[in-house]
Write a protein that holds these residues in place. Structure first.
Motif, PDB file in Angstrom:
ATOM      1  N   LEU A 174      55.202 -42.858  -4.558  1.00 61.07           N
ATOM      2  CA  LEU A 174      54.131 -41.986  -4.237  1.00 61.07           C
ATOM      3  C   LEU A 174      53.217 -42.072  -5.602  1.00 61.07           C
ATOM      4  O   LEU A 174      53.099 -42.806  -6.655  1.00 61.07           O
ATOM      5  N   SER A 175      52.049 -41.208  -5.374  1.00 65.24           N
ATOM      6  CA  SER A 175      50.764 -41.569  -6.296  1.00 65.24           C
ATOM      7  C   SER A 175      50.286 -40.340  -7.065  1.00 65.24           C
ATOM      8  O   SER A 175      49.339 -40.228  -7.378  1.00 65.24           O
ATOM      9  N   LYS A 199      39.836 -43.636  -6.506  1.00 66.39           N
ATOM     10  CA  LYS A 199      40.889 -44.117  -6.478  1.00 66.39           C
ATOM     11  C   LYS A 199      41.510 -44.743  -5.189  1.00 66.39           C
ATOM     12  O   LYS A 199      40.908 -44.500  -4.211  1.00 66.39           O
ATOM     13  N   LEU A 200      42.539 -45.877  -5.296  1.00 72.54           N
ATOM     14  CA  LEU A 200      43.176 -46.376  -4.323  1.00 72.54           C
ATOM     15  C   LEU A 200      43.809 -45.557  -3.764  1.00 72.54           C
ATOM     16  O   LEU A 200      44.520 -44.263  -4.207  1.00 72.54           O
ATOM     17  N   LYS A 201      44.359 -45.766  -2.438  1.00 68.18           N
ATOM     18  CA  LYS A 201      45.330 -44.842  -1.655  1.00 68.18           C
ATOM     19  C   LYS A 201      46.403 -45.647  -1.147  1.00 68.18           C
ATOM     20  O   LYS A 201      46.564 -46.795  -0.534  1.00 68.18           O
ATOM     21  N   LEU A 202      47.732 -44.940  -1.143  1.00 66.01           N
ATOM     22  CA  LEU A 202      48.911 -45.532  -0.383  1.00 66.01           C
ATOM     23  C   LEU A 202      48.445 -45.162   1.184  1.00 66.01           C
ATOM     24  O   LEU A 202      48.079 -44.178   1.472  1.00 66.01           O
ATOM     25  N   THR A 203      48.665 -46.136   1.828  1.00 67.52           N
ATOM     26  CA  THR A 203      48.518 -45.885   3.314  1.00 67.52           C
ATOM     27  C   THR A 203      49.726 -45.720   4.398  1.00 67.52           C
ATOM     28  O   THR A 203      49.500 -45.189   5.389  1.00 67.52           O
ATOM     29  N   LEU A 204      50.823 -46.090   3.768  1.00 66.43           N
ATOM     30  CA  LEU A 204      51.904 -46.166   4.829  1.00 66.43           C
ATOM     31  C   LEU A 204      52.733 -44.748   4.681  1.00 66.43           C
ATOM     32  O   LEU A 204      52.498 -43.945   3.450  1.00 66.43           O
ATOM     33  N   LYS A 205      53.310 -44.437   5.892  1.00 66.85           N
ATOM     34  CA  LYS A 205      54.224 -43.128   5.799  1.00 66.85           C
ATOM     35  C   LYS A 205      55.129 -43.277   4.676  1.00 66.85           C
ATOM     36  O   LYS A 205      55.880 -44.582   4.489  1.00 66.85           O
ATOM     37  N   PRO A 206      55.593 -42.457   3.867  1.00 65.77           N
ATOM     38  CA  PRO A 206      56.759 -42.979   2.802  1.00 65.77           C
ATOM     39  C   PRO A 206      57.979 -43.482   3.503  1.00 65.77           C
ATOM     40  O   PRO A 206      58.287 -44.297   2.839  1.00 65.77           O
ATOM     41  N   VAL A 207      58.473 -42.965   4.770  1.00 66.70           N
ATOM     42  CA  VAL A 207      59.535 -43.621   5.419  1.00 66.70           C
ATOM     43  C   VAL A 207      59.371 -45.069   5.611  1.00 66.70           C
ATOM     44  O   VAL A 207      60.162 -45.723   5.457  1.00 66.70           O
ATOM     45  N   ASP A 208      58.045 -45.507   6.059  1.00 64.34           N
ATOM     46  CA  ASP A 208      57.767 -46.957   6.210  1.00 64.34           C
ATOM     47  C   ASP A 208      57.864 -47.647   4.763  1.00 64.34           C
ATOM     48  O   ASP A 208      58.156 -48.883   4.771  1.00 64.34           O
ATOM     49  N   ARG A 209      57.151 -47.320   3.688  1.00 61.54           N
ATOM     50  CA  ARG A 209      57.066 -47.621   2.541  1.00 61.54           C
ATOM     51  C   ARG A 209      58.571 -47.819   1.957  1.00 61.54           C
ATOM     52  O   ARG A 209      58.845 -49.142   1.498  1.00 61.54           O
TER      53      ARG A 209
END
Length: 468
Positions: A174-175, A199-209
């Motif tokens: 996570l970020s 900032k950059l963003k994480l795009t996937l849902k946590p479960v998919d990541r």
């Protein structure tokens, strides 16, 4: 028969003892027991009970996120010049948004009278609540500074999974963190955007990541070591973190798992929660059964931050089966870049809190960080000066994290231009983005000292090439 006469003892003159001068040691160890600073010295926490203070949820709710909240806590202990200084930094220079846990704020000016001058000089404040006057105006950033100075994002093999070393990966789950450090090496991703950094963003849902991480690790049996980080794993809901760790433990080739959490120091209350302790014990027992080394890596930069609550959190982790709790700090001018500061911190970590001093990194080449960074020669001198005081197993290695190379002991450079502050390094492996680069192991990789630490000729050279 002649009698033997007694031998007369001649009195010897008494001389005053001769004073033999002693040079003393460069560092004198004195044991200093841990003390939790009195949080009620702050006007905003005058009525906070111990029960509240030791509650993780209270700590999270009462984190300081902006200048208004800081005023509420500090009251009139510091004057308006400080707040103006802080506002100037937040509006134009800060790479991290403000987020300071009460636990961490309480270790600033812990045992002397709080004044504006004392707060400005405090080493924990210097990196957790930076102000504009802290930063350099001549060289606020090195010309080669970058948002992702270690190119971790470039080496993602799945979202949040960096494969830099042959046998090790970094898993950013996570970020976010419970607190934001001004010098954060992942300032391009972690935390809220600031006026200086979108900032950059994480795009996937946590479960998919997480699924993508596990799939990659199953497909790459050469990876044996996973650093589980972020952000900070303390911000991952425990059931989600436990699930992820148990899935890692099902992969036979994974032999080391390290949980990266500054919250062990900045929010020890989290690691003392019953559900977290019980869950950590389940993970530790499973790891032990499967012969996997489970460790916690925390991030403490100054002796003031080690308190009884921190020691209790570390000891609890060890009691439930975590193999080691280790510290990875960052060398920063104005914070800890003296041998006395480092030794004070290491003795508190190892001797009082059961935390093993492990690494101290030279602060990375991110924007607006030149006032913190130290030159390689200074780091080399610090490594020299701390040797021989601590037990060998508890003597930290001081390292430079060289872009495209990784961690190198500060004496491992192959060439060093002290005038221009350029050191050259080699490596013995390819990163995940260099599989086709036949020359990767024959190259020399450059690292750069802060320009203000160079001799005048070196500073002039950089000034002439500032726009190259």
């Amino acid at each position: 028969m002649t009698q033997t006469q007694p031998v007369e003892t001649i009195p010897q003159p008494r001389h005053a003892p001769v004073a033999v001068p002693t040079a003393g040691q460069p560092y004198e160890y004195r044991r200093s027991p841990l003390v939790e600073p009195d949080w009620t010295r702050f006007p905003g926490w005058r009525h906070v009970t111990r029960e509240q203070w030791e509650n993780a949820q209270w700590q999270r709710v009462n984190c300081v996120k902006n200048i208004k909240q800081l005023r509420t806590v500090l009251g009139d202990l510091v004057d308006e010049t400080f707040y103006a200084d802080l506002e100037a930094d937040q509006k134009a220079l800060a790479t991290m948004s403000m987020l300071v846990s009460p636990q961490m704020l309480n270790t600033m000016v812990p045992f002397e009278t709080m004044t504006t001058e004392a707060f400005l000089a405090d080493p924990v404040r210097r990196y957790m609540i930076p102000v504009a006057s802290d930063r350099r105006t001549d060289w606020p950033s090195h010309p080669y500074a970058s948002r992702d100075s270690l190119h971790e994002h470039d080496m993602w093999v799945a979202e949040g999974l960096t494969h830099r070393y042959p046998t090790k990966v970094l898993a950013e789950l996570l970020s976010t963190c419970p607190q934001y450090c001004g010098h954060c090496t992942r300032m391009d991703l972690v935390g809220n955007s600031t006026p200086a950094v979108d900032k950059l963003k994480l795009t996937l849902k946590p479960v998919d990541r997480y699924d993508a991480h596990i799939a990659y690790l199953k497909a790459h049996p050469g990876v044996r070591d996973v650093v589980v980080s972020g952000g900070d794993v303390a911000n991952v809901p425990w059931k989600n973190l436990e699930s992820y760790l148990m899935r890692l433990l099902e992969i036979e080739t994974i032999r080391d798992i390290r949980l990266a959490t500054k919250a062990l120091m900045g929010l020890p209350q989290h690691w003392l929660q019953a559900d977290v302790v019980e869950g950590l014990e389940r993970v530790a027992r499973t790891a032990a059964r499967r012969g996997v080394n489970l460790a916690i890596h925390t991030h403490v930069n100054h002796r003031q931050s080690i308190t009884p609550l921190v020691a209790r959190a570390a000891q609890t982790a060890l009691d439930v089966g975590v193999r080691d709790v280790r510290n990875q700090g960052v060398l920063m001018r104005g914070v800890n870049a003296t041998s006395a500061d480092l030794l004070d911190l290491c003795f508190a970590l190892q001797g009082e809190a059961g935390i093993l001093p492990y690494y101290f990194y030279i602060c990375d080449m991110i924007p607006n960080a030149e006032h913190w960074r130290v030159p390689v020669w200074h780091a080399q001198q610090l490594q020299h000066d701390i040797m021989g005081y601590l037990p060998g197993y508890a003597t930290p290695r001081i390292v430079c994290d060289v872009p495209f190379v990784g961690k190198r002991w500060v004496h491992m450079l192959t060439e060093y231009d002290r005038e221009r502050g350029i050191s050259y390094w080699t490596k013995n492996y390819r990163t995940s983005i260099e599989s086709a680069d036949l020359e990767a192991l024959n190259k020399r990789y450059a690292y750069y000292d802060p320009i203000d630490t160079l001799p005048e000729t070196g500073q002039s050279w950089w000034a002439a090439h500032r726009d190259d």
